[in-house]
Design an enzyme around this catalytic site. Structure first.
Site, PDB file in Angstrom:
ATOM      1  CG  HIS A 143      -2.011  -1.022   1.118  1.00 46.12           C
ATOM      2  ND1 HIS A 143      -2.510  -1.705   2.210  1.00 46.12           N
ATOM      3  CD2 HIS A 143      -2.709  -1.476   0.041  1.00 46.12           C
ATOM      4  CE1 HIS A 143      -3.469  -2.536   1.802  1.00 46.12           C
ATOM      5  NE2 HIS A 143      -3.599  -2.418   0.503  1.00 46.12           N
ATOM      6  CD  GLU A 146      -0.696   0.178   4.657  1.00 45.11           C
ATOM      7  OE1 GLU A 146      -0.097  -0.911   4.587  1.00 45.11           O
ATOM      8  OE2 GLU A 146      -1.935   0.273   4.733  1.00 45.11           O
ATOM      9  CG  ASP A 236      -8.529  -5.498  -1.556  1.00 47.39           C
ATOM     10  OD1 ASP A 236      -8.395  -6.358  -0.659  1.00 47.39           O
ATOM     11  OD2 ASP A 236      -8.931  -4.345  -1.329  1.00 47.39           O
ATOM     12  CG  HIS A 288       0.147  -4.300   4.979  1.00 45.85           C
ATOM     13  ND1 HIS A 288      -0.641  -3.847   3.947  1.00 45.85           N
ATOM     14  CD2 HIS A 288       0.623  -5.511   4.571  1.00 45.85           C
ATOM     15  CE1 HIS A 288      -0.654  -4.731   2.957  1.00 45.85           C
ATOM     16  NE2 HIS A 288       0.107  -5.756   3.320  1.00 45.85           N
ATOM     17  CE1 TYR A 328     -13.342 -14.651   3.028  1.00 44.45           C
ATOM     18  CE2 TYR A 328     -14.655 -12.671   2.688  1.00 44.45           C
ATOM     19  CZ  TYR A 328     -14.484 -13.904   3.276  1.00 44.45           C
ATOM     20  OH  TYR A 328     -15.438 -14.400   4.127  1.00 44.45           O
ATOM     21  CD  GLU A 347      -2.157  -3.796   9.002  1.00 44.10           C
ATOM     22  OE1 GLU A 347      -1.567  -2.700   8.857  1.00 44.10           O
ATOM     23  OE2 GLU A 347      -2.913  -4.287   8.125  1.00 44.10           O
TER      24      GLU A 347
END
Length: 377
Positions: A143, A146, A236, A288, A328, A347
């Site tokens: 991401h 991030e 995703d 992340h 998912y 995270e």
């Protein structure tokens, strides 16, 4: 210097057949110029740097010690004992490439094959270290906002290299056995186009310049942007119940959560799947931000080892382990689904993305235990 590091730094050389005069790369050192001063001797120069005298003759083969002159320049090996990576800066793609090149020049036992290219044709590097049979993978910056995960990972890589070449432990752990037992694969920046967008603003080239501004509702503040340059959320993108994730997410490109028209539509996601299939990892850790949570598991398809490792990562970091449910299409979901092996989404830190660099040291100290535990557990 451990022999395996010298062997791996000179893979084109047969260790059993060394001809006189052959140049051998010694990892963990650089060569600098030194100007002779009054009172200098080769012995005093070598002694002040904790070097055997012979090393000066190796890098100065025509040197005559009895004819040293004030102002004369000689070459002196210097052991690297400090980090080359400075993670506490706006760590964009070009800074990462520069640091990879510097590390490779000092630690030639590294391998840095590209795994593919981004939408904007930026090469996505992988860094390989170690020659063991257990294959472990770390990645960062899936991401865009991030991106602090990239310098955190690069700082660990640098500390691992310093530990190996100086034979100094990290948190009491000597790392030479890890090098022999494990091959560590690192993709420090999965989403280089997105990271550069968040840090440096829109690309100058069209149609991307105007397009990303439009997707960002006309704003030039891209701090909320997670996706790649095509507005697709790369985490995703994987064929692990992608349809369920897609059904509840945005249906068009934007800063976050749009999973694309189909799984693996984006070159960055394709590069990660190709790498994972080729390397056959024993475990994968996707880093992340934020939340200080260790997500593990997918649809009860993971082995018991997954929860055991998650608890160990929690112990060494202070983070909370959480079995992922109702999530998912992520990279670790797909890995667990297809390999039935441990996969994790870590995270790092807490707050609002992008996390400020003032948290860097704290985040790194928390993550360091996880980096080490994933290699030795």
């Amino acid at each position: 210097m451990p022999l395996p590091l010298i062997i791996d730094s000179n893979q084109s050389i047969n260790p059993q057949d060394l001809p006189v005069g052959r140049t051998v790369q010694i990892p963990g050192f650089v060569v600098t110029n030194y100007h002779i001063k009054s009172g200098d001797s080769l012995w005093s120069i070598a002694h002040s740097r904790n070097l055997p005298l012979d090393t000066l003759f190796l890098v100065n083969p025509n040197l005559e010690p009895s004819r040293l002159q004030i102002g004369q320049t000689i070459r002196v090996p210097q052991r690297i004992t400090l980090r080359l990576v400075n993670g506490k800066q706006n760590y964009d793609y070009n800074i990462m490439l520069k640091d990879i090149r510097r590390l490779l020049s000092v630690y030639p036992f590294l391998q840095t094959p590209p795994i593919g290219n981004s939408v904007l044709d930026k090469e996505i590097p992988e860094i390989l270290i170690g020659n063991g049979t257990k294959r472990v993978h770390y990645n960062g910056s899936f991401h865009a906002n991030e991106w602090i995960t990239t310098p955190i990972i690069m700082t660990f890589l640098n500390d691992y290299l310093l530990s190996l070449t100086n034979q100094q432990p990290i948190r009491g752990l000597f790392t030479a056995p890890l090098y022999q037992q494990t091959k560590l694969s690192i993709v420090p920046m999965v989403n280089p186009d997105g990271v550069d967008l968040v840090i440096n603003g829109p690309p100058e080239t069209e149609p991307w310049h105007n397009q990303v501004i439009e997707w960002n509702k006309g704003s030039l503040d891209f701090s909320g942007w997670k996706a790649n340059i095509r507005g697709v959320d790369l985490n995703d993108q994987f064929p692990a119940k992608w349809e369920l994730e897609s059904a509840r997410n945005p249906k068009e490109p934007g800063p976050r959560d749009y999973g694309g028209e189909k799984p693996l539509s984006e070159p960055e996601a394709i590069a990660m799947t190709d790498l994972t299939r080729r390397m056959d990892f024993a475990r994968v850790l996707a880093f992340h931000t934020q939340g200080e949570v260790i997500y593990w598991g997918f649809e009860n398809l993971d082995p018991p080892e997954n929860e055991i490792l998650a608890n160990e990562f929690a112990r060494v970091s202070g983070y909370v382990p959480a079995q992922a449910t109702g999530s998912y299409a992520g990279y670790k979901d797909w890995f667990i689904q297809d390999w039935r092996r441990p996969g994790f989404t870590i995270e790092l830190g807490s707050g609002t993305n992008p996390l400020p660099l003032t948290q860097f040291d704290e985040i790194y100290e928390e993550a360091l235990g996880i980096f080490l535990a994933a290699l030795y557990s």
